[in-house]
Design a protein around this motif. Structure first.
Motif, short mmCIF file in Angstrom:
data_model
loop_
_atom_site.label_atom_id
_atom_site.label_comp_id
_atom_site.label_asym_id
_atom_site.label_seq_id
_atom_site.Cartn_x
_atom_site.Cartn_y
_atom_site.Cartn_z
N SER A 137 41.17 32.34 46.12
CA SER A 137 42.37 32.88 45.49
C SER A 137 42.11 34.23 44.87
CB SER A 137 42.88 31.91 44.41
OG SER A 137 41.99 31.91 43.29
N LEU A 138 43.18 34.98 44.65
CA LEU A 138 43.07 36.26 43.96
C LEU A 138 42.51 36.07 42.56
CD1 LEU A 138 43.66 39.29 43.59
CD2 LEU A 138 46.01 38.68 43.01
N GLN A 139 42.97 35.05 41.86
CA GLN A 139 42.50 34.82 40.50
C GLN A 139 40.99 34.61 40.46
OE1 GLN A 139 41.23 31.82 38.99
NE2 GLN A 139 40.94 32.97 37.09
N ASP A 140 40.43 33.92 41.46
CA ASP A 140 39.00 33.64 41.42
C ASP A 140 38.17 34.91 41.54
OD1 ASP A 140 36.84 31.61 41.32
OD2 ASP A 140 36.36 32.42 43.30
N THR A 141 38.72 35.96 42.14
CA THR A 141 37.97 37.21 42.24
C THR A 141 37.77 37.87 40.87
OG1 THR A 141 39.87 38.70 42.62
CG2 THR A 141 38.92 37.60 44.55
N THR A 142 38.57 37.46 39.87
CA THR A 142 38.39 38.04 38.54
C THR A 142 37.06 37.63 37.92
OG1 THR A 142 39.52 36.23 37.37
CG2 THR A 142 40.88 38.06 38.15
N ASN A 143 36.39 36.62 38.50
CA ASN A 143 35.08 36.21 38.00
C ASN A 143 33.95 37.09 38.51
OD1 ASN A 143 35.96 33.79 36.55
ND2 ASN A 143 36.43 32.96 38.57
N ASP A 144 34.24 37.97 39.46
CA ASP A 144 33.18 38.73 40.11
C ASP A 144 32.40 39.66 39.19
OD1 ASP A 144 33.98 37.56 42.60
OD2 ASP A 144 33.06 39.29 43.55
N PRO A 145 32.99 40.33 38.20
CA PRO A 145 32.17 41.18 37.34
C PRO A 145 31.03 40.43 36.68
CG PRO A 145 34.49 41.65 37.00
CD PRO A 145 34.43 40.43 37.87
N ILE A 146 31.27 39.16 36.32
CA ILE A 146 30.24 38.36 35.69
C ILE A 146 29.31 37.76 36.74
CG2 ILE A 146 29.78 36.37 34.20
CD1 ILE A 146 32.59 36.84 33.00
N ALA A 147 29.88 37.23 37.81
CA ALA A 147 29.08 36.56 38.83
C ALA A 147 28.15 37.50 39.57
CB ALA A 147 30.01 35.85 39.83
N SER A 148 28.55 38.75 39.73
CA SER A 148 27.75 39.69 40.52
C SER A 148 27.14 40.79 39.68
CB SER A 148 28.63 40.33 41.60
OG SER A 148 29.63 41.16 41.00
N SER A 149 27.10 40.60 38.35
CA SER A 149 26.57 41.64 37.46
C SER A 149 27.22 42.98 37.74
CB SER A 149 25.04 41.74 37.60
OG SER A 149 24.43 40.53 37.24
N HIS A 150 28.53 42.95 37.95
CA HIS A 150 29.35 44.15 38.19
C HIS A 150 28.87 44.93 39.40
CE1 HIS A 150 32.80 46.22 36.63
NE2 HIS A 150 32.22 47.39 36.81
N GLY A 151 28.60 44.19 40.47
CA GLY A 151 28.30 44.86 41.73
C GLY A 151 26.89 45.39 41.84
N ALA A 152 25.95 44.83 41.04
CA ALA A 152 24.57 45.32 41.11
C ALA A 152 23.99 45.13 42.50
CB ALA A 152 23.71 44.59 40.07
N VAL A 153 24.37 44.05 43.17
CA VAL A 153 23.91 43.79 44.53
C VAL A 153 25.13 43.84 45.45
CG1 VAL A 153 22.77 42.17 46.07
CG2 VAL A 153 22.05 42.32 43.67
N PRO A 154 25.22 44.81 46.34
CA PRO A 154 26.39 44.92 47.23
C PRO A 154 26.56 43.68 48.09
CG PRO A 154 25.05 46.91 47.31
CD PRO A 154 24.25 45.89 46.56
N GLN A 155 27.80 43.30 48.31
CA GLN A 155 28.07 42.17 49.18
C GLN A 155 27.83 42.56 50.64
OE1 GLN A 155 32.12 41.17 48.13
NE2 GLN A 155 31.43 39.48 46.86
N ILE A 156 27.31 41.60 51.42
CA ILE A 156 27.05 41.86 52.83
C ILE A 156 28.34 41.74 53.63
CG2 ILE A 156 25.77 41.10 54.86
CD1 ILE A 156 23.62 40.05 52.94
N TRP A 157 29.12 40.70 53.34
CA TRP A 157 30.35 40.44 54.08
C TRP A 157 31.52 40.46 53.10
CZ3 TRP A 157 29.12 40.99 58.90
CH2 TRP A 157 27.86 40.58 59.36
N ALA A 158 31.85 41.64 52.58
CA ALA A 158 32.86 41.77 51.52
C ALA A 158 34.22 41.27 51.95
CB ALA A 158 32.95 43.23 51.07
N SER A 159 34.58 41.43 53.23
CA SER A 159 35.90 41.01 53.68
C SER A 159 36.04 39.49 53.72
CB SER A 159 36.19 41.58 55.07
OG SER A 159 35.22 41.13 56.01
N TRP A 160 34.93 38.79 53.66
CA TRP A 160 34.95 37.32 53.65
C TRP A 160 34.65 36.78 52.25
CZ3 TRP A 160 36.94 33.41 55.93
CH2 TRP A 160 36.38 32.14 55.86
N GLN A 161 33.69 37.39 51.59
CA GLN A 161 33.32 36.91 50.26
C GLN A 161 34.38 37.24 49.22
OE1 GLN A 161 29.39 39.00 51.07
NE2 GLN A 161 28.72 37.54 49.53
N ARG A 162 35.04 38.37 49.37
CA ARG A 162 35.97 38.94 48.39
C ARG A 162 35.21 39.38 47.14
NH1 ARG A 162 41.76 36.44 47.55
NH2 ARG A 162 42.28 38.63 47.78
#
Length: 653
Positions: free
Chosen positions: A402-427
């Motif tokens: 869901s769109l709402q679940d992507t709001t957790n990404d700043p915390i879950a990914s340390s604000h993009g410290a590690v780029p996603q490999i498959w961004a179009s799937w992972q969101r």
């Protein structure tokens, strides 16, 4: 054995007692048992901290990117815990790297005293002061990254963020801790900051006393090449553009460009019908040396673009919404803030549930203001929205997350410290662009239901226009959002937002286009502004072959480097991955122009497109049977539907 009480003992003695207790438990039990956690750090209470903390930051060692810090903290009592800010507003994550603090030495009455880092919270330091001590003298260095694109300090410029250069006592709200701050700059450097200056003696600047929350929310830009531009819409609304550049020529602004920025201030005032700052400063670096930035603050913003921002105006269309976005945050995010994103100090965790409002609604207003001010033409604004929608049409991550679940990404990914490999799937940070479409949907719905009498502009005035002149934060919840929308135009807004934000919704929210009098189409016509943008951000073949290629600005090693591959695209199914480098197209050396010409030629033929790729020492040939053209997204006018989109993008009356 005698038991030890840690209730009134020092942090050092408490640590020894806990270790001893754990040893005894282990000897008397059949298997391992969990070691007790250290005592909790005092929770922030709304009580004034006694005295004022003195802070001096020396920025003169620009060559080594080292800032030297001296603090004097008045104390009462022997035990004190000092905190290094961890959770920063605007980043929505624990994003202040404590590892860049070094050389910490603490003294009292001229004698060095030990400190102990908390064994669980790496941002907390425990000190036991002498009985007769009334203050702690603290010295340390902030070691900024040597790469100025990361650390934003160069030989000509420095972005000073106070959260990087201070420690503060635990147990108090940040608004209850007072600081008196001074700054020593390199000779002949100029500075800009929303803090009020108390005095200046040469390169030593002293600011008026302020609270910790205001200090951290008031960063400072300094540099050798500086120009201040007045954007004020009147004496009651002072706004300034503080520009810092690598060289003086990059500071020049044409009369037309200046008017666009002045229009931004005027249009924002019309939209929100209020202001929540004493004076607003756009702190703006235009540089190819330091990295770009966009971070909101209540009375200022940290902004950064390329050196040619003003000198090659047409090249910057894609990033033109930066200033409007950060300016909008003065109302949405700083003055009004989601309740769970307001925290009592900078070491209490944030929760990001409403980032689709904090950032998403700001993104929408930012793009609207970009068009209304003239920073983008209406056609460019529509192209940007078309690109957003097209990106989601080829990104299947919406089928599971869901769109709402992507709001957790700043915390879950340390604000993009590690780029996603498959961004179009992972969101990742989809709550920015997808929310643009959701709020456009809401805006056109209000206009449709009200017969054109109401719009989301009325929501902006109702929700953000309260308490004019105040910058005391007012928090909000989802219920507050729904109530305000219903006040403007009755409708099932709770259901509207639930289905678009909180539920998995595979369909791209494009009703704002169709209700606004347009439809999304694809063709081979590349917008002129996009051609210039690709030279910097790379070239996208996403809507055709399913991948994008890095720009060559990073040097020869980046030439042909695959940037992203879209999940389930032709490229994905052909085995292309983001760690490859494109070498050749149909047996000819790869260039962006060659691949574009090959795609266009394939529309008229039946032969597949052959790509030679390299991964390490291995080579791979991929044949893509594609004949659909470049498929650049655009919004096409539908004459049978009322044109609401252009009304949204037009300057307010």
């Amino acid at each position: 054995m005698r038991s030890f009480s840690t209730r009134r003992s020092s942090p050092i003695l408490a640590a020894l007692c806990i270790a001893l207790t754990a040893t005894v438990q282990a000897q008397n039990s059949p298997g391992p048992q969990p070691a007790p956690l250290p005592p909790p750090i005092a929770a922030p209470a709304d009580t004034p901290y006694p005295g004022t903390i003195s802070l001096l930051v020396d920025v003169t060692n620009i060559a080594d990117r080292i800032l030297t810090v001296h603090e004097t903290i008045p104390i009462k009592g022997r035990e004190i815990t000092l905190l290094y800010p961890e959770w920063l507003p605007g980043t929505h994550s624990p994003s202040n790297p404590v590892e860049e603090l070094a050389g910490l030495v603490i003294t009292a009455n001229g004698k060095r005293i030990p400190w102990v880092r908390d064994r669980v919270n790496m941002y907390a330091f425990h000190i036991e002061a002498p009985k007769d001590a009334t203050a702690l003298d603290i010295n340390f260095q902030y070691l900024a990254p040597l790469d100025p694109r990361r650390g934003r300090i160069s030989s000509k410029f420095a972005d000073v963020t106070w959260n990087s250069v201070l420690l503060y006592p635990a147990g108090h709200l940040s608004r209850d801790i007072k600081f008196e701050t001074s700054l020593r700059l390199p000779e002949a450097w100029k500075f800009a900051c929303s803090l009020d200056v108390k005095s200046q003696n040469g390169n030593l600047v002293q600011f008026k006393e302020t609270t910790l929350n205001t200090l951290v929310d008031s960063p400072l830009y300094a540099g050798a090449n500086f120009k201040r531009v007045d954007l004020s819409s009147g004496p009651d609304n002072p706004v300034y553009l503080d520009v810092f550049a690598d060289k003086p020529a990059d500071l020049e602004i044409t009369p037309e460009e200046l008017q666009y920025h002045k229009n931004l201030v005027i249009e924002a005032q019309k939209l929100f019908n209020s202001r929540h700052y004493d004076r607003y400063d756009f702190l703006f670096s235009v540089s190819d040396t330091v990295g770009g930035k966009g971070l909101e603050h209540h009375q200022s913003s940290e902004d950064g673009s390329r050196a040619n921002n003003f000198t090659d105006w047409g090249a910057g269309v894609s990033g033109r919404a930066l200033l409007p976005h950060e300016y909008t945050h003065s109302w949405n995010g700083k003055f009004r803030r989601p309740a769970d994103l307001w925290t009592p100090n900078f070491n209490v965790p944030m929760r990001n549930d409403l980032l689709w409002v904090y950032e998403g609604l700001t993104n929408y207003y930012g793009n609207v203001l970009t068009a209304r001010s003239g920073l983008r033409t209406p056609e460019q604004a529509r192209d940007v929205w078309a690109q957003i929608a097209a990106g989601f049409e080829i990104s299947p991550g919406r089928t599971w997350r869901s769109l709402q679940d992507t709001t957790n990404d700043p915390i879950a990914s340390s604000h993009g410290a590690v780029p996603q490999i498959w961004a179009s799937w992972q969101r990742a940070f989809d709550y920015y662009p997808e929310s643009d479409l959701v709020w456009l949907d809401a805006d056109t719905k209000i206009r449709e239901l009200s017969g054109g009498k109401k719009s989301l502009d009325d929501f902006a005035k109702l929700f953000f226009g309260i308490n004019n002149g105040s910058y005391v934060t007012v928090t909000y919840t989802l219920e507050d959002i729904v109530k305000a929308l219903n006040t403007v135009q009755p409708y099932d807004w709770a259901g509207f937002l639930r289905t678009r934000v909180y539920e998995v919704s595979p369909g791209v929210p494009e009703d704002g286009f169709t209700r606004g009098g347009y439809r999304l189409v694809y063709n081979d016509n590349e917008p002129e502004w996009l051609k210039k943008a690709e030279a910097v951000r790379g070239i996208s073949f996403a809507t055709s072959l399913g991948f994008s290629v890095k720009s060559d600005t990073g040097g020869p090693d980046t030439h042909g480097g695959i940037d992203q591959v879209w999940w389930d695209s032709l490229a994905f199914k052909g085995g292309i991955t983001p760690d490859m480098q494109l070498q050749a197209v149909n047996d000819q050396k790869y260039t962006p122009a060659l691949l574009r010409e090959t795609i266009l030629a394939a529309e008229k033929g039946q032969e597949p497109i052959r790509l030679l790729l390299k991964r390490g020492d291995e080579f791979l040939t991929v044949s893509l049977d594609y004949h659909g053209g470049m498929r650049y997204p655009h919004l096409q006018r539908v004459d049978t539907t009322r044109d609401r989109l252009d009304a949204i993008l037009a300057p307010a009356k």
